[in-house]
Scaffold this motif. Structure first.
Motif, PDB file in Angstrom:
ATOM      1  N   ALA A  90      15.327  21.260  27.490  1.00 11.86           N
ATOM      2  CA  ALA A  90      16.244  20.121  27.630  1.00 11.86           C
ATOM      3  C   ALA A  90      16.372  19.726  29.094  1.00 11.86           C
ATOM      4  N   ALA A  91      16.444  20.724  29.966  1.00  7.31           N
ATOM      5  CA  ALA A  91      16.609  20.426  31.386  1.00  7.31           C
ATOM      6  C   ALA A  91      15.340  19.827  31.976  1.00  7.31           C
TER       7      ALA A  91
ATOM      8  N   VAL B  64      24.601  22.832  15.932  1.00  4.13           N
ATOM      9  CA  VAL B  64      25.283  23.615  16.965  1.00  4.13           C
ATOM     10  C   VAL B  64      24.806  25.066  16.920  1.00  4.13           C
TER      11      VAL B  64
ATOM     12  N   GLU C 231      21.348  25.402  18.469  1.00  4.40           N
ATOM     13  CA  GLU C 231      21.210  25.084  19.902  1.00  4.40           C
ATOM     14  C   GLU C 231      20.784  26.296  20.746  1.00  4.40           C
ATOM     15  N   PRO C 232      21.466  27.455  20.592  1.00  2.89           N
ATOM     16  CA  PRO C 232      20.996  28.624  21.356  1.00  2.89           C
ATOM     17  C   PRO C 232      19.589  29.064  20.974  1.00  2.89           C
TER      18      PRO C 232
ATOM     19  N   ASN D 177      17.316  26.913  22.869  1.00  5.54           N
ATOM     20  CA  ASN D 177      17.326  27.269  24.293  1.00  5.54           C
ATOM     21  C   ASN D 177      16.753  28.654  24.545  1.00  5.54           C
TER      22      ASN D 177
ATOM     23  N   PHE E 126      22.988  20.530  31.497  1.00 10.65           N
ATOM     24  CA  PHE E 126      22.164  21.231  30.511  1.00 10.65           C
ATOM     25  C   PHE E 126      22.458  22.724  30.494  1.00 10.65           C
TER      26      PHE E 126
ATOM     27  N   LYS F  89      25.282  25.869  29.934  1.00  9.66           N
ATOM     28  CA  LYS F  89      26.557  26.169  29.280  1.00  9.66           C
ATOM     29  C   LYS F  89      27.686  26.383  30.275  1.00  9.66           C
TER      30      LYS F  89
ATOM     31  N   PRO G  68      26.387  21.379  26.215  1.00  9.30           N
ATOM     32  CA  PRO G  68      25.497  22.156  25.348  1.00  9.30           C
ATOM     33  C   PRO G  68      26.228  23.328  24.682  1.00  9.30           C
ATOM     34  N   GLU G  69      25.887  23.566  23.437  1.00  6.56           N
ATOM     35  CA  GLU G  69      26.490  24.649  22.652  1.00  6.56           C
ATOM     36  C   GLU G  69      28.017  24.601  22.703  1.00  6.56           C
ATOM     37  N   ASN G  70      28.581  23.402  22.532  1.00  7.23           N
ATOM     38  CA  ASN G  70      30.029  23.210  22.494  1.00  7.23           C
ATOM     39  C   ASN G  70      30.739  23.556  23.800  1.00  7.23           C
TER      40      ASN G  70
END
Lengths: 426, 279
Positions: A254-255, A398, A401-402, A405, B137, B139, B226-228
């Motif tokens: 994403a970055a 959600v 997401e991890p 990443n 980007f 957390k 990201p991730e809430n």
């Protein structure tokens, strides 16, 4: 006590004002015999510019009907929802399959089965049966489909040639996809940062679910009562998608993508393959200088399976002139109008005749293999139709997401929400 | 005479406020008829782990924003409260972010924060930081980035209020301090700041309320991710109401937020006697 009395007198004023408003609004519309239809739709400027002349022609051909387009370009379903809540539901509603269940179970859409059966203009067999399925809920047809959306792999032929890689074939697999992506990934200016990635990466469900489906997994069980994305075959497929980014580093994080969209990166030749749908084509045709084409989604253990989504036109139950509204839909879904929508390259038409025509399978314009969009419909899996779709998919996104990443394993992460999703399905 | 004003308040404030309380006792998606469920939404909210995550994120955000948008403008106001040439230019410069529309600020800042092409990381690398943060980007850094933008946006407004407060301090007090032989540090801590406490109190209350209600920056810059990590209470409320169409649940969040802000404001109001100077 005092408060209650105040509220009472206030409500009197309110009633008075609403009467006033009511009489003003109804007063304006009192042109004899002319049927007014409100038609709400989303769409980019180009889409609306195609739609406007179609509506103008319809108004001309039907002097007793006057259709007004209500164009909602942003936050479409939020605004539509408010209109429904305020009892101002437009007569004809452009809708997609993800949002259909909410309105269907709210009982605000007219059942169109009978209308389609009795129509002299539209025939059921003219449409792909899968696309009629996307527009149905619990066996009832609620909208007439305009288009089908599904996912393919766009690829940059020039980059394939540059690095001497053979183009993807019909039967390519996850492994081939990874190998090609690896060969396409390069640090072109030797600054220890990758400048060209093999493939795009987006965390929207239409791009990640094909990895689960093609690997033999599914989002829910057959009657949508249980969550099955955490089962081995499904989450292994998703893990492969995550590995593309985190283990093999053939897709940007994403970055690394930053504020660029994947479509932009593909156009800038910074990703060589791009998972996307038909809607990318108008922009690619006008803005891309290199040679490009599309390929099927690669095959996992169960073959190459992507989703099927779609959008189409529905009639509100509140509509006072359903016959006029149906006439409008017949006009919009006719071969002639669907051809116009298809001409720009934006959609895969839901009508077979237009899909098999030169308009869609255009030989002069890329992509050369446009028929892939049609071939993959057969095996496609329609996005499950559940009422709380937005909430369920948000929870899954959600949770994933991890995983995207690289901080969690897909199977492990999805296990944690199994019961929560099951509760939302009830 | 007050009827028109009262009518406006009633239609746009009182009735919706009462209405949303009733909605909070129902399960309603705006389309199907509402189900009355009593206080179920509240008990669900209090047992929702996400609620506590959202609450903590909001408190961290609010605390940081309140602290920095009081101290920085206060220092600036003292520095700019002088009769030197070009002072108007400085004051205008600091006020500019206030009149910049939020959408413009949010888009420009997300470009500034871009990890690849953004000017911030470009400068950080130039100054020798080899792996600068990924900002929106990451957390950990995402909420800090949002705090930076909020403080930047608030500085000008609070500074103007402090300047007005500073100019209300009578010169005679400083003259008296001079006669007593006070240094400028003494004057700052024993004249300026005590005399400014009512203004600081006002800014403190207003900043607390507005930072608990932050929404636009999150909506425009991170969508809660990201991730809430940047999921704040009002954005969460919005999501529940207008993406998931859980009007009942969203209304119960609104009422809990109302109670939190009410309690915080009452506490601040009570505590003011301990530190706010009134002549």
């Amino acid at each position: 006590m005092v408060c209650g009395m105040m509220l009472k007198s206030i409500s009197k004023y309110l009633i008075f004002f609403s009467f006033l408003l009511f009489s003003i609004t109804t007063g304006c519309n009192k042109k004899e015999d002319l049927i007014h239809l409100k038609f709400c739709t989303w769409g980019s400027e180009t889409e609306i510019n195609i739609l406007k002349p179609i509506i103008e022609n319809f108004n001309k051909e039907n002097p007793d009907i006057s259709v007004e387009i209500m164009h909602i370009p942003q936050n479409y379903f939020q605004k539509l929802h408010m209109l429904v809540a305020a009892n101002l539901t437009p007569d004809v509603i452009f809708i997609n399959n993800m949002n259909l269940p909410v309105y269907a179970s709210g009982d605000i859409l007219l059942n169109l089965d009978k209308k389609l059966n009795e129509s002299y203009v539209l025939k059921e067999e003219e449409f792909f049966s899968q696309s009629l399925d996307t527009m149905s809920y619990k066996g009832k047809l609620l909208a007439i489909p305009r288009d089908i959306s599904n996912a393919v792999i766009y690829y940059n032929k020039d980059l394939y040639d540059k690095y001497n890689i053979s183009y993807p074939d019909k039967n390519w697999t996850f492994e081939d996809f990874l190998n090609k992506a690896r060969k396409l990934t390069h640090d072109t200016n030797n600054d220890n940062k990758i400048d060209l990635f093999g493939t795009s990466f987006e965390s929207f469900f239409i791009y990640y679910l094909p990895f689960a489906w093609s690997n033999g997994g599914n989002l829910f069980n057959e009657n949508c009562t249980s969550f099955t994305l955490n089962e081995k075959s499904a989450c292994k497929g998703l893990q492969f998608y995550s590995d593309l980014r985190n283990k093999y580093h053939v897709a940007p994080s994403a970055a690394e993508a930053g504020n660029n969209t994947m479509a932009q990166l593909f156009m800038q030749q910074r990703v060589a393959m791009f998972i996307s749908g038909r809607w990318s084509i108008p922009r690619f045709r006008s803005d891309i200088k290199f040679r490009w084409d599309i390929a099927r989604f690669p095959a996992g253990t169960k073959g190459s399976i992507v989703g099927i989504d779609g959008s189409g036109w529905a009639i509100s139950k509140n509509c006072t002139h359903p016959d006029a509204a149906w006439k409008l839909i017949e006009y919009l879904a006719s071969e002639q109008s669907i051809t116009k929508f298809t001409e720009t390259g934006l959609i895969v038409p839901a009508r077979r005749d237009v899909a098999l025509s030169k308009t869609f399978l255009n030989d002069d314009l890329p992509p050369e293999n446009a028929d892939i969009f049609l071939e993959i419909i057969e095996n496609g899996i329609p996005t499950p139709q559940i009422e709380r779709w937005n909430e369920v998919i948000d929870l899954i996104n959600v949770t994933l997401e991890p995983v995207w990443n690289g901080n969690k394993e897909a199977c492990q992460a999805l296990e944690t929400i199994h019961d929560d999703v099951k509760n939302l399905l009830e | 005479m007050i009827m028109p004003a009262l009518l406006g308040t009633a239609i746009f404030i009182l009735i919706p406020v009462a209405g949303s309380f009733f909605i909070s006792l129902t399960r309603w998606n705006l389309i199907s008829p509402p189900d009355f469920v009593g206080f179920e939404n509240y008990s669900k909210l209090l047992s929702d782990p996400l609620f506590y995550h959202v609450l903590i994120t909001t408190i961290i955000y609010a605390l940081a924003v309140v602290i920095f948008s009081i101290t920085i403008p206060l220092i600036l106001a003292v520095a700019l409260n002088q009769k030197i040439k070009g002072i108007v230019l400085f004051r205008t410069a600091y006020f500019l972010p206030v009149i910049t529309p939020m959408i413009v600020a949010a888009i420009v800042w997300s470009w500034i924060f871009d990890p690849n092409n953004g000017i911030l990381n470009f400068m950080l690398i130039k100054t020798g930081i080899s792996t600068p943060p990924l900002w929106l980007f990451d957390k950990f850094w995402a909420i800090i980035a949002i705090i930076i933008v909020s403080v930047w946006k608030n500085i000008g407004y609070n500074m103007i209020i402090f300047l007005a407060g500073l100019q209300g301090i009578p010169d005679s007090l400083y003259e008296a301090a001079d006669i007593d032989g006070a240094t400028s540090i003494n004057k700052l801590f024993h004249v300026t700041i005590p005399m400014l406490t009512p203004t600081i109190f006002f800014v403190c209350i207003m900043s607390t309320i507005s930072s608990f209600q932050v929404f636009d920056l999150i909506y425009l810059m991170t969508d809660g991710g990201p991730e809430n990590a940047t999921m704040v209470i009002v954005y969460w409320l919005f999501k529940n109401a207008f993406e998931f169409f859980k009007l009942g649940y969203a209304s119960s969040i609104a009422y809990v937020l109302f109670i939190i802000i009410l309690v915080l404001t009452l506490v601040q109001w009570k505590l003011r006697k301990k530190w706010v100077m009134y002549e």
